[in-house]
Design an enzyme around this catalytic site. Structure first.
Site, short mmCIF file in Angstrom:
data_model
loop_
_atom_site.label_atom_id
_atom_site.label_comp_id
_atom_site.label_asym_id
_atom_site.label_seq_id
_atom_site.Cartn_x
_atom_site.Cartn_y
_atom_site.Cartn_z
N ARG A 108 33.27 72.25 -5.70
CA ARG A 108 34.60 72.76 -5.34
C ARG A 108 35.69 72.18 -6.25
NH1 ARG A 108 36.76 72.07 0.65
NH2 ARG A 108 36.24 69.91 0.27
N LYS B 106 35.30 76.72 6.00
CA LYS B 106 36.35 76.93 7.02
C LYS B 106 37.67 77.32 6.36
CE LYS B 106 36.02 72.73 8.62
NZ LYS B 106 34.99 72.23 7.68
P1 AP5 Z 1 39.34 68.51 5.93
O1 AP5 Z 1 40.41 68.78 4.95
O2 AP5 Z 1 39.42 69.17 7.29
O3 AP5 Z 1 37.99 68.84 5.22
P2 AP5 Z 1 36.56 69.21 5.79
O4 AP5 Z 1 36.37 69.52 7.22
O5 AP5 Z 1 35.73 68.14 5.21
O6 AP5 Z 1 36.35 70.62 5.22
P3 AP5 Z 1 36.51 71.02 3.76
O7 AP5 Z 1 37.94 71.36 3.44
O8 AP5 Z 1 35.88 70.00 2.86
O9 AP5 Z 1 35.57 72.30 3.66
P4 AP5 Z 1 35.75 73.76 4.21
O10 AP5 Z 1 34.78 74.00 5.30
O11 AP5 Z 1 37.18 74.09 4.45
O12 AP5 Z 1 35.19 74.56 2.95
P5 AP5 Z 1 35.95 75.42 1.81
O13 AP5 Z 1 36.43 76.72 2.36
O14 AP5 Z 1 36.92 74.60 1.03
O15 AP5 Z 1 39.20 66.94 6.24
C1 AP5 Z 1 39.20 66.00 5.19
C2 AP5 Z 1 39.22 64.59 5.79
O16 AP5 Z 1 40.45 64.40 6.54
C3 AP5 Z 1 38.10 64.24 6.79
O17 AP5 Z 1 36.94 63.80 6.12
C4 AP5 Z 1 38.79 63.13 7.61
O18 AP5 Z 1 38.78 61.90 6.92
C5 AP5 Z 1 40.22 63.61 7.70
N1 AP5 Z 1 40.48 64.43 8.89
C6 AP5 Z 1 40.96 65.70 8.90
N2 AP5 Z 1 41.08 66.17 10.15
C7 AP5 Z 1 40.66 65.15 10.97
C8 AP5 Z 1 40.52 65.04 12.38
N3 AP5 Z 1 40.84 66.06 13.19
N4 AP5 Z 1 40.02 63.88 12.88
C9 AP5 Z 1 39.68 62.85 12.08
N5 AP5 Z 1 39.79 62.91 10.73
C10 AP5 Z 1 40.27 64.04 10.17
O19 AP5 Z 1 34.68 75.76 0.87
C11 AP5 Z 1 34.00 74.73 0.18
C12 AP5 Z 1 33.52 75.27 -1.19
O20 AP5 Z 1 32.53 76.28 -0.98
C13 AP5 Z 1 34.63 75.92 -2.04
O21 AP5 Z 1 34.40 75.61 -3.38
C14 AP5 Z 1 34.46 77.42 -1.78
O22 AP5 Z 1 34.87 78.19 -2.90
C15 AP5 Z 1 32.95 77.53 -1.54
N6 AP5 Z 1 32.60 78.55 -0.54
C16 AP5 Z 1 33.25 78.80 0.63
N7 AP5 Z 1 32.63 79.78 1.31
C17 AP5 Z 1 31.55 80.14 0.56
C18 AP5 Z 1 30.50 81.08 0.73
N8 AP5 Z 1 30.45 81.86 1.83
N9 AP5 Z 1 29.53 81.16 -0.22
C19 AP5 Z 1 29.57 80.38 -1.33
N10 AP5 Z 1 30.55 79.47 -1.56
C20 AP5 Z 1 31.53 79.34 -0.63
#
Ligand code: AP5
Length: 249
Positions: free
Chosen positions: A159, A41
């Site tokens: 990551r 995302k």
């Molecule tokens: P938050 O920061 O929102 O994290 P998340 O939803 O867990 O999502 P991530 O940031 O971990 O992953 P992403 O989908 O953005 O992936 P990314 O692009 O980095 O939330 C963290 C915490 O905060 C929650 O657990 C909760 O505790 C709290 N929280 C936040 N909002 C909340 C709410 N509304 N309600 C309640 N609690 C809340 O990519 C991941 C990796 O994969 C990277 O290394 C990237 O380089 C790689 N990658 C990306 N795309 C690809 C691809 N297409 N192919 C290969 N590798 C890829």
């Protein structure tokens, strides 16, 4: 189009104001990204914001920004929120809703917005609907990224995130040019505390509990498009644009 502001109003809340450019997008696009942790995302949000000129609003980034503040200046509510986050659990709805409610100016902003990680439950989505009605704006689209669990685990455990600018890398799929340093700003790369194997499992379980009803909420409003996140980021971006086209015209 790179109209990105410094997001101060979103990250700091209160009376903080963004440093804005004098250039605005042709119209304010307002979208939401859904998807399990690690589906990409944040990666897609960056590309979409460059294309549409909107602001990337991540609730996770607000919590992480609070962590960098002097502990004496972190409010008790925020300290509670950080505890949930470090365990991989969802922060309680009332805390998250208050946090967004204190940032209503970001919803009305002329740049538009792209929510990443909010809403995460139907209760949050219903409150957001009320906030939209209150400030008189309409949502354009909701994208849900889909990815098999094992791929999610591989992405999250590899990551690395920049302490300086928040850019993300992956030890295998997207390594930085110099190990441990950000290509963009030279900042130190670190592993998020919630990117450890045991915490990733908790986060995925939490996601599974709420994802279906949340998707249904937006499907009923004819705002939902589902996109596979399995391909490389540029291809996922293309697929996202194709899926969004009928909703953004
Ligand atoms: P938050 O920061 O929102 O994290 P998340 O939803 O867990 O999502 P991530 O940031 O971990 O992953 P992403 O989908 O953005 O992936 P990314 O692009 O980095 O939330 C963290 C915490 O905060 C929650 O657990 C909760 O505790 C709290 N929280 C936040 N909002 C909340 C709410 N509304 N309600 C309640 N609690 C809340 O990519 C991941 C990796 O994969 C990277 O290394 C990237 O380089 C790689 N990658 C990306 N795309 C690809 C691809 N297409 N192919 C290969 N590798 C890829």
């Amino acid at each position: 189009m790179n109209l990105s502001t410094d997001h101060a109003a979103w990250l700091k809340g209160g009376t903080a104001e963004c440093h804005k450019l004098d250039v605005y997008p042709e119209r304010a696009y307002r979208m939401i990204l859904l998807g399990a942790p690690g589906t990409g995302k944040g990666t897609q949000a960056q590309l979409l914001c460059e294309r549409f000129g909107c602001c990337h609003l991540s609730t996770g980034d607000v919590f992480r920004a609070a962590k960098c503040v002097d502990p004496q200046n972190v409010s008790p509510v925020m300290q509670r929120a950080l505890g949930y986050m470090q365990r991989g659990e969802l922060v309680p709805d009332e805390i998250v809703i208050d946090l967004v409610g204190e940032r209503l100016t970001c919803l009305k902003c002329d740049y538009g917005f792209l929510f990443d990680g909010f809403p995460r439950t139907v209760a949050q989505a219903e409150c957001l609907d009320q906030m939209f009605a209150k400030v008189g704006i309409v949502l354009d689209a909701v994208v849900s990224y889909e990815l098999p669990t094992q791929e999610v685990i591989d992405r999250l455990s590899g990551r690395r995130t920049c302490r300086g600018c928040g850019a993300t890398y992956h030890v295998k799929n997207k390594p930085s040019l110099r190990e441990g340093a950000c290509d963009a700003c030279g900042g130190e790369l670190y592993q998020r505390v919630d990117d450890k194997a045991e915490t990733i499992r908790v986060r995925l379980q939490e996601y599974e509990k709420t994802a279906g009803p949340l998707r249904d909420h937006y499907r009923c409003k004819n705002l939902l498009v589902c996109v596979s996140a399995a391909d490389a980021p540029p291809r996922v971006f293309e697929q996202t644009l194709e899926a969004l086209q009928p909703l953004l015209t």
